[in-house]
Design a protein around this motif. Structure first.
Motif, PDB file in Angstrom:
ATOM      1  N   HIS A 264      15.593  52.258  28.111  1.00 20.43           N
ATOM      2  CA  HIS A 264      16.292  52.713  29.408  1.00 20.43           C
ATOM      3  C   HIS A 264      16.916  51.246  30.197  1.00 20.43           C
ATOM      4  O   HIS A 264      17.961  51.640  30.501  1.00 20.43           O
ATOM      5  CB  HIS A 264      15.192  52.994  30.246  1.00 20.43           C
ATOM      6  N   ALA A 265      16.206  50.229  29.784  1.00 20.12           N
ATOM      7  CA  ALA A 265      17.044  49.035  30.429  1.00 20.12           C
ATOM      8  C   ALA A 265      18.393  48.648  29.590  1.00 20.12           C
ATOM      9  O   ALA A 265      19.413  48.389  30.220  1.00 20.12           O
ATOM     10  CB  ALA A 265      16.088  47.710  30.096  1.00 20.12           C
ATOM     11  N   LEU A 266      18.379  49.073  28.331  1.00 20.51           N
ATOM     12  CA  LEU A 266      19.701  48.772  27.372  1.00 20.51           C
ATOM     13  C   LEU A 266      20.683  49.879  27.987  1.00 20.51           C
ATOM     14  O   LEU A 266      21.859  49.440  28.084  1.00 20.51           O
ATOM     15  CB  LEU A 266      19.302  49.033  26.184  1.00 20.51           C
ATOM     16  N   VAL A 267      20.262  51.277  28.410  1.00 18.51           N
ATOM     17  CA  VAL A 267      21.376  52.080  28.773  1.00 18.51           C
ATOM     18  C   VAL A 267      21.860  51.451  30.115  1.00 18.51           C
ATOM     19  O   VAL A 267      23.036  51.642  30.496  1.00 18.51           O
ATOM     20  CB  VAL A 267      20.687  53.206  28.831  1.00 18.51           C
TER      21      VAL A 267
ATOM     22  N   LEU B  93      17.006  47.201  18.324  1.00 23.81           N
ATOM     23  CA  LEU B  93      17.634  45.908  17.585  1.00 23.81           C
ATOM     24  C   LEU B  93      19.022  46.270  16.855  1.00 23.81           C
ATOM     25  O   LEU B  93      19.780  45.679  16.918  1.00 23.81           O
ATOM     26  CB  LEU B  93      16.659  45.046  17.019  1.00 23.81           C
ATOM     27  N   ARG B  94      18.580  46.965  15.845  1.00 29.43           N
ATOM     28  CA  ARG B  94      19.607  47.442  14.760  1.00 29.43           C
ATOM     29  C   ARG B  94      20.755  48.074  15.314  1.00 29.43           C
ATOM     30  O   ARG B  94      21.830  47.764  15.084  1.00 29.43           O
ATOM     31  CB  ARG B  94      19.008  48.172  13.677  1.00 29.43           C
ATOM     32  N   ARG B  95      20.422  49.054  16.175  1.00 31.19           N
ATOM     33  CA  ARG B  95      21.647  49.888  17.013  1.00 31.19           C
ATOM     34  C   ARG B  95      22.599  48.880  17.664  1.00 31.19           C
ATOM     35  O   ARG B  95      23.598  48.871  17.794  1.00 31.19           O
ATOM     36  CB  ARG B  95      21.078  50.735  17.960  1.00 31.19           C
ATOM     37  N   LEU B  96      22.105  47.887  18.438  1.00 33.29           N
ATOM     38  CA  LEU B  96      22.747  46.816  19.233  1.00 33.29           C
ATOM     39  C   LEU B  96      23.716  46.094  18.103  1.00 33.29           C
ATOM     40  O   LEU B  96      24.918  45.792  18.407  1.00 33.29           O
ATOM     41  CB  LEU B  96      21.754  45.957  19.974  1.00 33.29           C
TER      42      LEU B  96
ATOM     43  N   PHE C 121      17.100  39.587  28.510  1.00 29.60           N
ATOM     44  CA  PHE C 121      15.785  39.062  27.846  1.00 29.60           C
ATOM     45  C   PHE C 121      14.488  39.795  27.936  1.00 29.60           C
ATOM     46  O   PHE C 121      14.347  40.296  29.014  1.00 29.60           O
ATOM     47  CB  PHE C 121      15.336  37.552  28.334  1.00 29.60           C
ATOM     48  N   THR C 122      14.022  40.194  26.796  1.00 32.60           N
ATOM     49  CA  THR C 122      12.698  40.999  27.166  1.00 32.60           C
ATOM     50  C   THR C 122      11.717  40.496  26.685  1.00 32.60           C
ATOM     51  O   THR C 122      11.771  39.829  25.525  1.00 32.60           O
ATOM     52  CB  THR C 122      12.889  42.667  26.446  1.00 32.60           C
ATOM     53  N   ASP C 123      10.366  40.564  27.112  1.00 32.91           N
ATOM     54  CA  ASP C 123       9.274  39.910  26.470  1.00 32.91           C
ATOM     55  C   ASP C 123       8.143  40.454  27.400  1.00 32.91           C
ATOM     56  O   ASP C 123       8.001  41.116  28.346  1.00 32.91           O
ATOM     57  CB  ASP C 123       9.320  38.384  27.328  1.00 32.91           C
ATOM     58  N   ASP C 124       6.935  40.545  26.737  1.00 30.25           N
ATOM     59  CA  ASP C 124       6.044  41.158  27.160  1.00 30.25           C
ATOM     60  C   ASP C 124       4.929  40.260  28.129  1.00 30.25           C
ATOM     61  O   ASP C 124       4.234  41.164  28.974  1.00 30.25           O
ATOM     62  CB  ASP C 124       4.939  41.698  26.102  1.00 30.25           C
TER      63      ASP C 124
ATOM     64  N   HIS D  41      22.041  48.673  31.512  1.00 31.26           N
ATOM     65  CA  HIS D  41      23.186  47.527  31.147  1.00 31.26           C
ATOM     66  C   HIS D  41      24.415  47.998  30.517  1.00 31.26           C
ATOM     67  O   HIS D  41      25.228  47.080  30.469  1.00 31.26           O
ATOM     68  CB  HIS D  41      22.291  46.427  30.681  1.00 31.26           C
ATOM     69  N   GLY D  42      24.448  49.324  30.122  1.00 29.06           N
ATOM     70  CA  GLY D  42      25.571  49.660  29.331  1.00 29.06           C
ATOM     71  C   GLY D  42      25.758  49.213  27.971  1.00 29.06           C
ATOM     72  O   GLY D  42      27.090  49.291  27.544  1.00 29.06           O
ATOM     73  N   LEU D  43      24.795  48.921  27.409  1.00 26.77           N
ATOM     74  CA  LEU D  43      24.719  48.207  25.901  1.00 26.77           C
ATOM     75  C   LEU D  43      24.474  49.342  24.924  1.00 26.77           C
ATOM     76  O   LEU D  43      25.251  49.455  23.832  1.00 26.77           O
ATOM     77  CB  LEU D  43      23.615  47.371  25.958  1.00 26.77           C
ATOM     78  N   LEU D  44      23.835  50.480  25.390  1.00 26.35           N
ATOM     79  CA  LEU D  44      23.667  51.894  24.527  1.00 26.35           C
ATOM     80  C   LEU D  44      23.706  52.863  25.238  1.00 26.35           C
ATOM     81  O   LEU D  44      23.280  52.841  26.584  1.00 26.35           O
ATOM     82  CB  LEU D  44      22.343  51.617  23.945  1.00 26.35           C
ATOM     83  N   THR D  45      24.271  53.996  24.551  1.00 23.84           N
ATOM     84  CA  THR D  45      24.339  55.354  25.279  1.00 23.84           C
ATOM     85  C   THR D  45      22.730  55.956  25.327  1.00 23.84           C
ATOM     86  O   THR D  45      21.895  55.265  24.569  1.00 23.84           O
ATOM     87  CB  THR D  45      25.242  56.454  24.696  1.00 23.84           C
ATOM     88  N   LYS D  46      22.424  56.718  25.958  1.00 27.87           N
ATOM     89  CA  LYS D  46      21.105  57.612  25.967  1.00 27.87           C
ATOM     90  C   LYS D  46      20.768  58.101  24.481  1.00 27.87           C
ATOM     91  O   LYS D  46      19.632  57.678  23.813  1.00 27.87           O
ATOM     92  CB  LYS D  46      21.124  58.534  26.880  1.00 27.87           C
ATOM     93  N   VAL D  47      21.923  58.455  23.694  1.00 27.49           N
ATOM     94  CA  VAL D  47      21.767  58.913  22.489  1.00 27.49           C
ATOM     95  C   VAL D  47      21.349  57.838  21.480  1.00 27.49           C
ATOM     96  O   VAL D  47      20.536  57.978  20.592  1.00 27.49           O
ATOM     97  CB  VAL D  47      22.863  60.006  22.093  1.00 27.49           C
TER      98      VAL D  47
END
Length: 208
Positions: A193-196, A95-98, A164-167, A198-204
């Protein structure tokens, strides 16, 4: 692929573990917990709180209706933070990295008005969302179609620009039906993995 304009988080079991049964097993033993949950629909009681009914009064009223388990039911209020813990550090970090990358992050959670206010005093990251959609304030809970519609109307964002993510599968299904991008949360690694994807975060950045 449509550009994601905002990431929408559920809170319970995504950012904070929510395991009432686990708490009760430790507090009163599994056998008595099972007997209580068979006698009283505590999750339905909690839904009333999540829809905006007063927290303590709702729990205590249920306790008074079930004197055999009065003390234990009151724990749902009095020991609530022990049920809503601990935080899930990897999820909080994502969340904070986003947000550091300038990607808006919203909360959409079934949560009581007073219980959420209390949770804010225990978990500082709950104040870090760009927008917060808390069911108690909205007076309806997921998976009501209207609650997703309200997010779209308030944010001004098209459904296909939301991730959206939910359990809970039923909540994901309802959002997906409106055209939202969705991810069923089964652990922070899958979410990373989902955020990667969608191109929102890199793997690192995602810790992978």
């Amino acid at each position: 692929m449509t550009r994601i304009e905002a990431v929408v988080y559920d809170i319970g079991n995504v950012l904070i573990e929510w395991q009432p049964e686990r708490f009760y097993d430790m507090a009163i033993g599994e056998d008595r917990r099972r007997a209580m949950f068979e006698a009283v629909d505590l999750h339905a009681m909690n839904d009333l709180v999540d829809k905006g009914q007063p927290w303590r009064e709702t729990v205590y009223a249920m306790a008074d209706k079930t004197p055999e388990f009065r003390a234990e039911i009151r724990m749902w209020h009095d020991n609530w933070i022990e049920m809503a813990s601990p935080a899930i550090p990897w999820s909080v970090g994502l969340l904070r990295r986003l947000r550091r990358k300038g990607i808006p992050v919203f909360a959409l959670s079934n949560f009581g008005v007073e219980s959420f206010a209390y949770a804010e005093t225990q978990y500082e990251f709950l104040s870090e969302f760009d927008r917060r959609y808390i069911s108690g304030h909205m007076e309806m809970i997921k998976p009501s179609n209207r609650i997703y519609e309200m997010v779209e109307e308030d944010s001004g964002l098209d459904p296909d620009t939301l991730l959206f993510t939910d359990d809970r599968a039923e909540n994901i299904k309802a959002a997906h039906a409106r055209g939202w991008n969705t991810h069923l949360f089964e652990g922070p690694e899958g979410w990373a993995h989902a955020l990667v994807k969608h191109g929102l975060l890199t793997k690192v950045e995602a810790g992978l």
